[in-house]
Scaffold this active site. Structure first.
Site, PDB file in Angstrom:
ATOM      1  N   GLU A 257       0.822  -1.220   0.000  1.00  0.00           N
ATOM      2  CA  GLU A 257       0.000   0.000   0.000  1.00  0.00           C
ATOM      3  C   GLU A 257       0.850   1.261   0.000  1.00  0.00           C
ATOM      4  O   GLU A 257       0.407   2.311  -0.450  1.00  0.00           O
ATOM      5  CB  GLU A 257      -0.931   0.015   1.216  1.00  0.00           C
ATOM      6  CG  GLU A 257      -2.225  -0.702   0.977  1.00  0.00           C
ATOM      7  CD  GLU A 257      -3.247  -0.524   2.099  1.00  0.00           C
ATOM      8  OE1 GLU A 257      -3.044   0.309   3.006  1.00  0.00           O
ATOM      9  OE2 GLU A 257      -4.254  -1.243   2.075  1.00  0.00           O
ATOM     10  N   HIS A 278       9.129 -26.669  -0.007  1.00  0.00           N
ATOM     11  CA  HIS A 278       8.516 -27.847  -0.630  1.00  0.00           C
ATOM     12  C   HIS A 278       7.340 -27.468  -1.516  1.00  0.00           C
ATOM     13  O   HIS A 278       6.568 -28.321  -1.925  1.00  0.00           O
ATOM     14  CB  HIS A 278       8.099 -28.834   0.462  1.00  0.00           C
ATOM     15  CG  HIS A 278       9.274 -29.258   1.301  1.00  0.00           C
ATOM     16  ND1 HIS A 278       9.963 -30.422   1.068  1.00  0.00           N
ATOM     17  CD2 HIS A 278       9.906 -28.623   2.321  1.00  0.00           C
ATOM     18  CE1 HIS A 278      10.965 -30.500   1.945  1.00  0.00           C
ATOM     19  NE2 HIS A 278      10.960 -29.422   2.700  1.00  0.00           N
ATOM     20  N   LYS A 367     -13.082   0.780  -2.211  1.00  0.00           N
ATOM     21  CA  LYS A 367     -14.129   0.978  -1.201  1.00  0.00           C
ATOM     22  C   LYS A 367     -15.330   1.713  -1.802  1.00  0.00           C
ATOM     23  O   LYS A 367     -16.476   1.320  -1.602  1.00  0.00           O
ATOM     24  CB  LYS A 367     -13.576   1.783  -0.011  1.00  0.00           C
ATOM     25  CG  LYS A 367     -12.649   1.004   0.908  1.00  0.00           C
ATOM     26  CD  LYS A 367     -12.233   1.855   2.100  1.00  0.00           C
ATOM     27  CE  LYS A 367     -11.317   1.126   3.053  1.00  0.00           C
ATOM     28  NZ  LYS A 367     -10.839   1.946   4.166  1.00  0.00           N
TER      29      LYS A 367
HETATM   30  O1  PA5 Z   1      -3.661   1.155   5.736  1.00  0.00           O
HETATM   31  C1  PA5 Z   1      -4.769   1.564   5.452  1.00  0.00           C
HETATM   32  O2  PA5 Z   1      -5.062   2.767   5.502  1.00  0.00           O
HETATM   33  C2  PA5 Z   1      -5.900   0.625   5.050  1.00  0.00           C
HETATM   34  O3  PA5 Z   1      -5.470  -0.676   4.823  1.00  0.00           O
HETATM   35  C3  PA5 Z   1      -6.932   0.597   6.173  1.00  0.00           C
HETATM   36  O4  PA5 Z   1      -6.328   0.211   7.375  1.00  0.00           O
HETATM   37  C4  PA5 Z   1      -8.082  -0.354   5.868  1.00  0.00           C
HETATM   38  O5  PA5 Z   1      -8.631  -0.065   4.616  1.00  0.00           O
HETATM   39  C5  PA5 Z   1      -9.174  -0.214   6.924  1.00  0.00           C
HETATM   40  O6  PA5 Z   1      -9.626   1.114   7.019  1.00  0.00           O
HETATM   41  P1  PA5 Z   1     -10.399   1.633   8.277  1.00  0.00           P
HETATM   42  O7  PA5 Z   1      -9.531   1.528   9.473  1.00  0.00           O
HETATM   43  O8  PA5 Z   1     -10.763   3.050   7.952  1.00  0.00           O
HETATM   44  O9  PA5 Z   1     -11.636   0.778   8.415  1.00  0.00           O
END
Ligand code: PA5
Length: 377
Positions: A257, A278, A367
């Site tokens: 990310e 393996h 999302k």
């Molecule tokens: O690192 C990030 O920002 C994302 O992976 C969020 O943690 C994930 O989408 C969950 O979002 P939220 O905490 O708003 O529910």
């Protein structure tokens, strides 16, 4: 202390500039966090953990991505002792998985920690609705609400508003810390404390790494950058401890990310050895040479240490660049250091590739599209 057993060409001046940019970034709060713990919040976390342990056999941790991977990584790796078991929910949209978690809790006493920075993510929202219903059926509304712990934004979002209205115990995901950098905030600390992780030691480890990690993290970041420019577009994180499978997942999210944007980035993959020797061992040894391997070298027993040595030699001979990151101890201190090391290295590395380490426009795109398809917007 984290050590990297390789050398790379570090541009010291550029690294210093990057570190300044990180420290000043509006999402760079994690960078000084281990030394700036909000002690008031820390004490509240410990008190809440104690209460949960006293009254619940299960804590249902509801969250996805950065809101669950970090604490799950540490809890599963260290297998701490606690009478209260952690159950995870809201990290997929599988009804089958949700039903399984609801069934597992069954008639046992339980509490809920719902974790969402935005407070609007669909996966945790759906799971929370189901578990909240179950909690109310079992305890009645008043007691049920006293068993809900909401970790979310300080001022806004649907979860924040509901928590204020219903009087849930609230913990804050700081504005200046994004999901995947949040494991050392209440996001990770509350579930870890309930599970029996020594969170003082974890934070001590991270705080101790704040200065000592800059050099190894920079070396590692520059090495990744150099390899990336040479066409190595996949990094395989390798651990020889099966219980670190979720630490691998945390790493995949952190790097994926943070770096994967603007058509840039090194694709993060992960293996557990010797298990995966393996299955993926053949590819690692003789497959397409577009990958490098980062071995997370924990202190281990004699036999496992021989496997580490054998893998390194064989893979180097097979033409894979092998980077070795060695960790001082397989405990809270070691993992505190490791978390801070990888967060720092990842942020430097993303900056070297010219992308913003702290946003995730691609995740937001998914999302919004899902909400559109479900008729929720
Ligand atoms: O690192 C990030 O920002 C994302 O992976 C969020 O943690 C994930 O989408 C969950 O979002 P939220 O905490 O708003 O529910």
């Amino acid at each position: 202390m984290i050590k990297v057993n390789f050398d790379s060409k570090v541009d010291v001046k550029r690294t210093a500039e990057i570190l300044k940019e990180i420290a000043k970034d509006e999402m760079g709060g994690w960078f000084n966090l281990p030394r700036k713990i909000d002690m008031g919040e820390f004490v509240r976390i410990k008190e809440a953990a104690k209460k949960i342990q006293e009254e619940s056999e299960y804590l249902v941790c509801i969250g996805i991505g950065g809101s669950y991977l970090g604490h799950r990584a540490i809890i599963e790796a260290l297998r701490p002792k606690s009478e209260t078991k952690i159950i995870y929910a809201g990290n997929s949209l599988s009804k089958r998985e949700l039903d399984y978690a609801l069934k597992k809790v069954g008639d046992h006493d339980f509490s809920i920690n719902v974790i969402s920075k935005s407070g609007t993510t669909l996966e945790p929202s759906i799971a929370f609705d189901e578990f909240k219903k179950k909690l109310i059926e079992k305890y009645g509304e008043e007691e049920a609400f006293s068993r809900i712990y909401a970790t979310t934004d300080k001022k806004k979002g649907a979860l924040h508003d509901e928590a204020v209205a219903a009087g849930y115990t609230r913990f804050v995901v700081p504005d200046n810390i994004g999901g995947r950098y949040s494991v050392l905030t209440a996001v990770g600390l509350l579930p870890m404390a309930v599970a029996g992780v020594n969170i003082d030691k974890l934070l001590e480890g991270a705080a101790g790494a704040v200065e000592s990690t800059i050099e190894p993290a920079s070396k590692y970041a520059w090495m990744r950058y150099e390899l990336g420019l040479k066409g190595y577009d996949t990094e395989v994180f390798a651990s020889f401890e099966p219980s670190t499978m979720y630490f691998n997942e945390w790493l995949k999210q952190l790097f994926g990310e943070s770096e994967g944007k603007g058509k840039q980035g090194i694709f993060p993959a992960a293996v557990i050895y010797s298990t995966d020797l393996h299955s993926l061992g053949q590819f690692m040894q003789e497959g397409r040479r577009n990958l490098f391997e980062t071995i997370i070298d924990f202190p281990t027993d004699e036999t496992n240490a021989k496997v580490v040595q054998a893998v390194k030699s064989a893979h180097i001979a097979g033409g894979i660049p092998v980077l070795d990151v060695s960790v001082s101890s397989f405990d809270e201190k070691g993992f505190g250091e490791l978390i801070y090391f990888f967060e720092t290295a990842c942020a430097i590395s993303a900056k070297l590739f010219g992308v913003n380490p702290f946003d995730q426009p691609g995740v937001e795109a998914y999302k919004s599209e899902l909400k559109r398809l479900m008729g929720l917007v």
